[in-house]
Design an enzyme around this catalytic site. Structure first.
Site, mmCIF file in Angstrom:
data_model
loop_
_atom_site.group_PDB
_atom_site.id
_atom_site.type_symbol
_atom_site.label_atom_id
_atom_site.label_comp_id
_atom_site.label_asym_id
_atom_site.label_seq_id
_atom_site.Cartn_x
_atom_site.Cartn_y
_atom_site.Cartn_z
ATOM 1 N N ASP A 1 0.842 -1.185 0.000
ATOM 2 C CA ASP A 1 0.000 0.000 0.000
ATOM 3 C C ASP A 1 0.894 1.259 0.000
ATOM 4 O O ASP A 1 1.785 1.363 -0.821
ATOM 5 C CB ASP A 1 -0.957 -0.069 1.203
ATOM 6 C CG ASP A 1 -2.033 1.001 1.184
ATOM 7 O OD1 ASP A 1 -2.997 0.854 0.419
ATOM 8 O OD2 ASP A 1 -1.904 1.981 1.930
ATOM 9 N N TYR B 1 -1.533 10.852 1.411
ATOM 10 C CA TYR B 1 -2.321 10.991 0.184
ATOM 11 C C TYR B 1 -2.225 12.412 -0.376
ATOM 12 O O TYR B 1 -2.187 12.603 -1.586
ATOM 13 C CB TYR B 1 -3.783 10.630 0.458
ATOM 14 C CG TYR B 1 -3.988 9.160 0.755
ATOM 15 C CD1 TYR B 1 -4.431 8.291 -0.229
ATOM 16 C CD2 TYR B 1 -3.723 8.638 2.021
ATOM 17 C CE1 TYR B 1 -4.611 6.937 0.034
ATOM 18 C CE2 TYR B 1 -3.891 7.297 2.293
ATOM 19 C CZ TYR B 1 -4.336 6.451 1.304
ATOM 20 O OH TYR B 1 -4.501 5.108 1.564
ATOM 21 N N HIS C 1 -7.097 -6.669 -1.026
ATOM 22 C CA HIS C 1 -5.912 -5.811 -1.018
ATOM 23 C C HIS C 1 -4.920 -6.156 0.083
ATOM 24 O O HIS C 1 -3.712 -5.960 -0.069
ATOM 25 C CB HIS C 1 -6.393 -4.361 -0.860
ATOM 26 C CG HIS C 1 -5.321 -3.361 -0.619
ATOM 27 N ND1 HIS C 1 -4.338 -3.075 -1.551
ATOM 28 C CD2 HIS C 1 -5.065 -2.561 0.456
ATOM 29 C CE1 HIS C 1 -3.537 -2.143 -1.066
ATOM 30 N NE2 HIS C 1 -3.953 -1.819 0.144
#
Length: 309
Positions: free
Chosen positions: A129, A239, A291
């Protein structure tokens, strides 16, 4: 702000294992025998990491909304052959949460200074990730320190991120709406402080194939690590730094270290993005997993890593 009983129990259970306070992180050895917490001052922050095993150093880099604990199912097996170093990123778990430095190049520098401080010149680095983005940046910016790099389900930010739709078409396997949500400043902290368990449960219950593979205890650990405003702000900053990451990536040469891209069965993004970014790229898929590969299919991940490393 009122906390319901479930949130209070989550915070209490997790703090005994990994709560964000540094003192609580030292109890990790009781939860994962053979491993211990450490702290290092690197690149202007205090970084938490967990070590165990002997041999060639392997660095494990986690993602959102998790901590180093996401690797706890594969760490004992890796430690049978390698010196395992699982980190909490800048802004994560027991590590500092400064005002800035959340671009992946700076975060890769954090890890570079850590491994050099631990006495290693070259490492195998494995990221998942956000951690995969940092691992890629590590290999790009510190090629001499990178023996191999493994990316689990995610690559480094590039302009393909701008193609993610706000409204996903029907049939999209995973709609990553939180990429946009985490761009918003201040509001996520107001909405999620003391309530982060709701976010944790939604993500795992939506994305996991086997909902039980991340236990209630695991979820409590993650919720406790992100339940405070500073932790939410820092996680979102990973992010918010994507714009800088995209610009940085444009200047990177191809990765010359052997690179593994390991994806969930439904995820085709690595097969399209990685081959042009490295000179020695191997791709693989993990069946029956969403994921969160290291927790949902640890044996398959270990097999793929053993073959690659």
């Amino acid at each position: 702000m009122a906390l319901n009983r479930r949130n209070l129990l989550s915070i209490t259970a997790a703090s005994a294992v990994l709560g964000a306070p540094a003192a609580a992180a030292d109890t990790v050895s009781a939860s994962l025998p053979g491993f211990r917490s450490g702290y290092a001052n690197v690149n202007g922050i205090r970084m938490h990491y967990v070590t165990g095993g002997r041999g060639r150093p392997v660095v494990l880099v986690p993602g959102w909304p998790q901590t180093w604990w996401e690797f706890h199912k594969i760490m004992p097996a890796l430690a049978a052959k390698y010196r395992v170093i699982a980190v909490d990123l800048r802004g994560q778990g027991g590590s500092d949460k400064p005002a800035g430095g959340y671009d992946k190049k700076t975060m890769a520098r954090d890890i570079y200074e850590l491994v050099r401080g631990l006495g290693y010149s070259t490492v195998d680095i494995i990221g998942h990730d956000i951690g995969a983005m940092v691992a890629f940046s590590f290999a790009a910016n510190h090629p001499g320190a990178t023996r191999t790099v493994s990316l689990l389900d995610v690559s480094h930010p590039d302009e393909n991120l701008f193609r993610i739709p706000l409204l996903a078409p029907p049939g999209t396997p995973v709609h990553v709406w939180w990429f946009a949500f985490n761009q918003v400043r201040c509001l996520p902290e107001q909405l999620l402080t003391g309530r982060f368990r709701y976010m944790v449960d939604w993500l795992f219950d939506t994305i996991l194939v086997d909902k039980t593979s991340v236990s209630d205890r695991d979820r409590a650990i993650y919720a406790a690590a992100y339940n405070r405003p500073d932790a939410i702000r820092a996680g979102n900053a990973w992010y918010q730094a994507f714009y800088q990451d995209i610009e940085d990536q444009k200047g990177y040469s191809k990765i010359t270290a052997p690179m593994l891209g390991l994806a969930a069965e439904y995820n085709d993004t690595l097969q399209y993005s990685l081959p042009d970014k490295g000179t020695n790229v191997k791709l693989g898929k993990i069946a029956k997993a969403g994921h969160f590969l290291p927790e949902e299919q640890p044996e398959a991940v270990l097999k793929a890593l053993a073959e690659f490393l």
